[in-house]
Motif scaffolding. Structure first.
Motif, PDB file in Angstrom:
ATOM      1  N   UNK A 182      92.133 117.702  50.718  1.00 29.35           N
ATOM      2  CA  UNK A 182      92.610 117.236  49.326  1.00 29.35           C
ATOM      3  C   UNK A 182      91.982 118.145  48.088  1.00 29.35           C
ATOM      4  N   UNK A 183      90.895 118.418  48.606  1.00 29.69           N
ATOM      5  CA  UNK A 183      90.432 119.460  47.319  1.00 29.69           C
ATOM      6  C   UNK A 183      90.359 120.759  47.441  1.00 29.69           C
ATOM      7  N   UNK A 189      92.504 130.289  35.076  1.00 27.45           N
ATOM      8  CA  UNK A 189      91.792 129.012  35.054  1.00 27.45           C
ATOM      9  C   UNK A 189      91.404 128.724  36.557  1.00 27.45           C
ATOM     10  N   UNK A 190      90.787 127.908  36.974  1.00 25.11           N
ATOM     11  CA  UNK A 190      90.597 127.190  37.978  1.00 25.11           C
ATOM     12  C   UNK A 190      91.993 126.761  38.429  1.00 25.11           C
ATOM     13  N   UNK A 191      92.420 127.272  39.725  1.00 27.16           N
ATOM     14  CA  UNK A 191      93.551 126.926  40.378  1.00 27.16           C
ATOM     15  C   UNK A 191      93.699 125.385  40.572  1.00 27.16           C
ATOM     16  N   UNK A 192      94.803 124.681  40.168  1.00 32.15           N
ATOM     17  CA  UNK A 192      95.173 123.313  40.530  1.00 32.15           C
ATOM     18  C   UNK A 192      96.036 123.196  41.253  1.00 32.15           C
ATOM     19  N   UNK A 193      96.526 124.169  41.862  1.00 30.72           N
ATOM     20  CA  UNK A 193      97.898 124.073  42.770  1.00 30.72           C
ATOM     21  C   UNK A 193      97.892 123.103  43.773  1.00 30.72           C
ATOM     22  N   UNK A 194      96.803 122.610  44.437  1.00 31.90           N
ATOM     23  CA  UNK A 194      96.673 121.868  45.303  1.00 31.90           C
ATOM     24  C   UNK A 194      96.719 120.377  44.958  1.00 31.90           C
ATOM     25  N   UNK A 195      95.826 120.247  43.789  1.00 31.77           N
ATOM     26  CA  UNK A 195      95.824 118.985  43.051  1.00 31.77           C
ATOM     27  C   UNK A 195      97.180 118.356  42.264  1.00 31.77           C
ATOM     28  N   UNK A 196      97.718 119.631  41.798  1.00 38.68           N
ATOM     29  CA  UNK A 196      99.156 119.174  41.381  1.00 38.68           C
ATOM     30  C   UNK A 196     100.040 118.887  42.400  1.00 38.68           C
ATOM     31  N   UNK A 197     100.255 119.595  43.513  1.00 44.46           N
ATOM     32  CA  UNK A 197     101.168 119.216  44.663  1.00 44.46           C
ATOM     33  C   UNK A 197     100.781 117.750  45.023  1.00 44.46           C
ATOM     34  N   UNK A 234      96.788 119.596  52.314  1.00 39.93           N
ATOM     35  CA  UNK A 234      98.058 120.310  51.809  1.00 39.93           C
ATOM     36  C   UNK A 234      97.999 121.503  52.620  1.00 39.93           C
ATOM     37  N   UNK A 235      99.318 122.299  52.677  1.00 38.14           N
ATOM     38  CA  UNK A 235      99.423 123.649  53.252  1.00 38.14           C
ATOM     39  C   UNK A 235      99.707 124.584  51.953  1.00 38.14           C
TER      40      UNK A 235
END
Length: 316
Positions: free
Chosen positions: A69-70, A107-115, A146-147
């Motif tokens: 999740x991180x 910026x620090x990628x937040x793709x997983x967090x947002x997904x 996540x994937x």
């Protein structure tokens, strides 16, 4: 026999018998009952995911990986793309300190967090032009991991940015640039389509693993319950389905009621009621509160195979 067809335990005993312990109400584990801390490691077991992710990566010509999740990788990156591989071979940056697929994030990628927060696929692109998508893995509303898929250029590589990438990661600038201009690009629209396919595969595979864990858990419950039933000889314990048909029968039930298992399984448990209770439709009225509350306790007259009556206390 599986726990799915164990509708309700019924305990009957003669007045002189030792009062039995109340049996727990058996039910199929619900999503809200799941101990995710205990199950998440098995649901996201990297060895189990490796084959499907490897096949997907080769077919779509994308890098793909499983994360927690991180956003940290759980296992290998499958089918890594040339530029990413060259950069990660360097010794400069710690791959666990940032998004594992970004090389030059604005910026620090937040793709997983947002997904995981939205339950939707999220696509991002770093300053070097490398793009990837994050696909949430949810069990109900509970985030598991996540994937991520991509590592492909969605625009022509930026030379100055790639120079900084090479410096940051300790990679060769000429090799990194040569790999970048040769690497097969994918537009963001194409990446989005491929990500939707991966989302469908991920959900299906996660559901399959969840079902396997549930099935094993139910068999374990069934085995424990079967041992409890078969090990009791001083109490009549049996199960009935929603229509009142007997589905299991223990030695205590055979001794107290006179029926062998082969004689009674499949028959309606109204067999144990006297004629006046049958006329008053007592058997279905007895099941009704069990359907509503999962529990019922009462004393009533019942009939053995030989026709003799006895007062029993029934707990369901």
């Amino acid at each position: 026999m599986t726990a799915r067809n164990i509708a309700r335990p019924v305990v009957e005993h003669e007045p002189a018998a030792i009062p039995p312990e109340q049996p727990g109400h058996l039910k199929e584990p619900a999503l809200s009952d799941i101990d995710l801390a205990r199950w998440s490691a098995e649901l996201l077991d990297q060895d189990s995911w490796n084959e499907i992710l490897s096949q997907y990566g080769r077919t779509m010509r994308l890098a793909v990986a499983l994360t927690d999740t991180n956003g940290h990788l759980l296992g290998p990156c499958h089918n890594p793309q040339p530029v990413w591989s060259l950069a990660r071979q360097g010794r400069g940056s710690d791959s666990n300190s940032a998004c594992p697929f970004c090389l030059a994030p604005k910026t620090p990628c937040r793709a997983v967090a947002e997904a995981l927060a939205t339950g939707e696929v999220v696509s991002v692109q770093d300053q070097a032009g490398l793009a990837h998508a994050a696909i949430p893995l949810l069990l109900g509303n509970q985030p598991l991991g996540a994937l991520i898929a991509g590592q492909t250029f969605s625009q022509y590589p930026e030379p100055l940015v790639l120079q900084r990438v090479a410096k940051n990661f300790g990679a060769s600038q000429p090799e990194l640039w040569a790999a970048a201009v040769r690497q097969v690009p994918h537009s963001l629209a194409t990446l989005s389509l491929y990500a939707d396919l991966l989302a469908s595969l991920g959900r299906a595979f996660l559901s399959q693993r969840y079902a396997a864990i549930l099935d094993r858990s139910l068999h374990q419950v069934d085995a424990r319950y079967r041992l409890m039933i078969e090990g009791s000889t001083d109490r009549a314990l049996f199960t009935v389905d929603g229509r009142g048909r007997v589905t299991s029968w223990n030695p205590g039930a055979e001794r107290l009621l006179g029926y062998k298992e082969s004689e009674i399984v499949g028959k309606n448990y109204s067999t144990f009621f006297p004629p006046e209770d049958l006329q008053n439709e007592m058997p279905p009225r007895e099941i009704m509160p069990v359907e509503q509350t999962g529990w019922m306790e009462q004393e009533a007259w019942h009939v053995r195979k030989d026709g003799t009556r006895f007062l029993s206390k029934t707990k369901t």
